[in-house]
Design a protein around this motif. Structure first.
Motif, PDB file in Angstrom:
ATOM      1  N   LEU A  41       0.867  -1.167   0.000  1.00 21.99           N
ATOM      2  CA  LEU A  41       0.000   0.000   0.000  1.00 21.99           C
ATOM      3  C   LEU A  41       0.907   1.221   0.000  1.00 21.99           C
ATOM      4  O   LEU A  41       1.750   1.369   0.888  1.00 21.99           O
ATOM      5  CB  LEU A  41      -0.889  -0.021   1.244  1.00 21.99           C
ATOM      6  N   VAL A  42       0.784   2.095  -1.010  1.00 25.77           N
ATOM      7  CA  VAL A  42       1.683   3.237  -1.160  1.00 25.77           C
ATOM      8  C   VAL A  42       0.914   4.486  -1.573  1.00 25.77           C
ATOM      9  O   VAL A  42      -0.232   4.403  -1.993  1.00 25.77           O
ATOM     10  CB  VAL A  42       2.780   2.963  -2.211  1.00 25.77           C
ATOM     11  N   THR A  43       1.577   5.633  -1.473  1.00 24.97           N
ATOM     12  CA  THR A  43       1.033   6.890  -1.980  1.00 24.97           C
ATOM     13  C   THR A  43       1.913   7.342  -3.132  1.00 24.97           C
ATOM     14  O   THR A  43       3.145   7.335  -3.023  1.00 24.97           O
ATOM     15  CB  THR A  43       1.001   7.964  -0.878  1.00 24.97           C
ATOM     16  N   TYR A  44       1.288   7.711  -4.241  1.00 24.70           N
ATOM     17  CA  TYR A  44       2.029   8.205  -5.395  1.00 24.70           C
ATOM     18  C   TYR A  44       2.333   9.677  -5.165  1.00 24.70           C
ATOM     19  O   TYR A  44       1.435  10.464  -4.860  1.00 24.70           O
ATOM     20  CB  TYR A  44       1.208   8.011  -6.665  1.00 24.70           C
ATOM     21  N   SER A  45       3.605  10.052  -5.265  1.00 28.34           N
ATOM     22  CA  SER A  45       4.035  11.390  -4.873  1.00 28.34           C
ATOM     23  C   SER A  45       4.929  12.014  -5.943  1.00 28.34           C
ATOM     24  O   SER A  45       5.412  11.336  -6.833  1.00 28.34           O
ATOM     25  CB  SER A  45       4.796  11.286  -3.554  1.00 28.34           C
ATOM     26  N   ILE A  46       5.161  13.300  -5.808  1.00 30.00           N
ATOM     27  CA  ILE A  46       6.014  14.031  -6.743  1.00 30.00           C
ATOM     28  C   ILE A  46       7.084  14.776  -5.948  1.00 30.00           C
ATOM     29  O   ILE A  46       6.789  15.412  -4.942  1.00 30.00           O
ATOM     30  CB  ILE A  46       5.173  14.994  -7.604  1.00 30.00           C
ATOM     31  N   LEU A  47       8.344  14.636  -6.370  1.00 32.15           N
ATOM     32  CA  LEU A  47       9.439  15.356  -5.725  1.00 32.15           C
ATOM     33  C   LEU A  47       9.826  16.591  -6.524  1.00 32.15           C
ATOM     34  O   LEU A  47      10.241  17.591  -5.976  1.00 32.15           O
ATOM     35  CB  LEU A  47      10.664  14.460  -5.586  1.00 32.15           C
ATOM     36  N   ASP A  79       9.559  18.299 -10.986  1.00 30.84           N
ATOM     37  CA  ASP A  79       8.876  18.192 -12.273  1.00 30.84           C
ATOM     38  C   ASP A  79       9.124  16.850 -12.960  1.00 30.84           C
ATOM     39  O   ASP A  79       8.279  16.351 -13.675  1.00 30.84           O
ATOM     40  CB  ASP A  79       9.308  19.316 -13.218  1.00 30.84           C
ATOM     41  N   ARG A  80      10.299  16.274 -12.744  1.00 29.11           N
ATOM     42  CA  ARG A  80      10.645  15.030 -13.435  1.00 29.11           C
ATOM     43  C   ARG A  80      10.748  13.815 -12.521  1.00 29.11           C
ATOM     44  O   ARG A  80      10.976  12.726 -13.006  1.00 29.11           O
ATOM     45  CB  ARG A  80      11.963  15.204 -14.168  1.00 29.11           C
ATOM     46  N   HIS A  81      10.618  13.986 -11.241  1.00 30.30           N
ATOM     47  CA  HIS A  81      10.834  12.872 -10.317  1.00 30.30           C
ATOM     48  C   HIS A  81       9.550  12.534  -9.563  1.00 30.30           C
ATOM     49  O   HIS A  81       9.099  13.293  -8.722  1.00 30.30           O
ATOM     50  CB  HIS A  81      11.950  13.208  -9.323  1.00 30.30           C
ATOM     51  N   ARG A  82       8.985  11.378  -9.894  1.00 28.41           N
ATOM     52  CA  ARG A  82       7.782  10.898  -9.215  1.00 28.41           C
ATOM     53  C   ARG A  82       8.096   9.555  -8.578  1.00 28.41           C
ATOM     54  O   ARG A  82       8.914   8.807  -9.084  1.00 28.41           O
ATOM     55  CB  ARG A  82       6.639  10.775 -10.212  1.00 28.41           C
ATOM     56  N   GLN A  83       7.426   9.252  -7.475  1.00 23.82           N
ATOM     57  CA  GLN A  83       7.732   8.007  -6.777  1.00 23.82           C
ATOM     58  C   GLN A  83       6.532   7.473  -6.019  1.00 23.82           C
ATOM     59  O   GLN A  83       5.572   8.191  -5.762  1.00 23.82           O
ATOM     60  CB  GLN A  83       8.897   8.203  -5.826  1.00 23.82           C
ATOM     61  N   PHE A  84       6.623   6.201  -5.670  1.00 23.01           N
ATOM     62  CA  PHE A  84       5.647   5.536  -4.815  1.00 23.01           C
ATOM     63  C   PHE A  84       6.265   5.456  -3.425  1.00 23.01           C
ATOM     64  O   PHE A  84       7.386   4.974  -3.282  1.00 23.01           O
ATOM     65  CB  PHE A  84       5.357   4.123  -5.331  1.00 23.01           C
ATOM     66  N   ILE A  85       5.561   5.920  -2.387  1.00 24.14           N
ATOM     67  CA  ILE A  85       6.106   5.949  -1.028  1.00 24.14           C
ATOM     68  C   ILE A  85       5.238   5.087  -0.116  1.00 24.14           C
ATOM     69  O   ILE A  85       4.027   5.270  -0.040  1.00 24.14           O
ATOM     70  CB  ILE A  85       6.155   7.381  -0.462  1.00 24.14           C
ATOM     71  N   ARG A  86       5.886   4.143   0.586  1.00 23.43           N
ATOM     72  CA  ARG A  86       5.192   3.302   1.562  1.00 23.43           C
ATOM     73  C   ARG A  86       5.111   4.051   2.883  1.00 23.43           C
ATOM     74  O   ARG A  86       5.894   4.972   3.131  1.00 23.43           O
ATOM     75  CB  ARG A  86       5.983   1.992   1.721  1.00 23.43           C
ATOM     76  N   SER A  87       4.204   3.671   3.757  1.00 25.10           N
ATOM     77  CA  SER A  87       4.000   4.399   5.024  1.00 25.10           C
ATOM     78  C   SER A  87       5.233   4.373   5.923  1.00 25.10           C
ATOM     79  O   SER A  87       5.407   5.258   6.743  1.00 25.10           O
ATOM     80  CB  SER A  87       2.790   3.847   5.774  1.00 25.10           C
ATOM     81  N   ASP A  88       6.123   3.378   5.755  1.00 27.27           N
ATOM     82  CA  ASP A  88       7.336   3.333   6.581  1.00 27.27           C
ATOM     83  C   ASP A  88       8.470   4.160   5.975  1.00 27.27           C
ATOM     84  O   ASP A  88       9.578   4.170   6.490  1.00 27.27           O
ATOM     85  CB  ASP A  88       7.792   1.894   6.798  1.00 27.27           C
ATOM     86  N   GLY A  89       8.201   4.867   4.874  1.00 33.85           N
ATOM     87  CA  GLY A  89       9.194   5.737   4.266  1.00 33.85           C
ATOM     88  C   GLY A  89       9.942   5.118   3.096  1.00 33.85           C
ATOM     89  O   GLY A  89      10.621   5.816   2.358  1.00 33.85           O
TER      90      GLY A  89
END
Length: 75
Positions: free
Chosen positions: A32-38, A40-50
């Motif tokens: 289970l993750v949150t789709y995030s943006i760092l 303009d070009r860097h996007r990632q999936f982040i889990r609750s534990d980091g």
């Protein structure tokens, strides 16, 4: 009855920024993750534990979470 959530290939479409989804990584199962943006070009999936994975990582599919249940009776 609403449509059942389905697995979506990351090559087909990515989730909306800030959305929590279920992702699948072959050989590792699902998370289970949150789709995030760092940036303009860097996007990632982040889990609750980091822990995080770039969009180019081994995540092959994602699935939106089902709607929350309606009213729940006291048990």
């Amino acid at each position: 009855m609403p449509d059942k959530p389905r697995w979506i290939s990351v090559e087909e479409k990515l989730p909306e920024i800030g959305t929590t989804v279920l992702v699948f990584r072959p050989g590792h199962g699902h998370d289970l993750v949150t789709y995030s943006i760092l940036s303009d070009r860097h996007r990632q999936f982040i889990r609750s534990d980091g822990q995080w994975w770039d969009t180019g990582s081994r995540i092959t599919h994602w699935m939106p979470l089902p709607e929350e249940p309606g009213e729940i009776a006291n048990v």
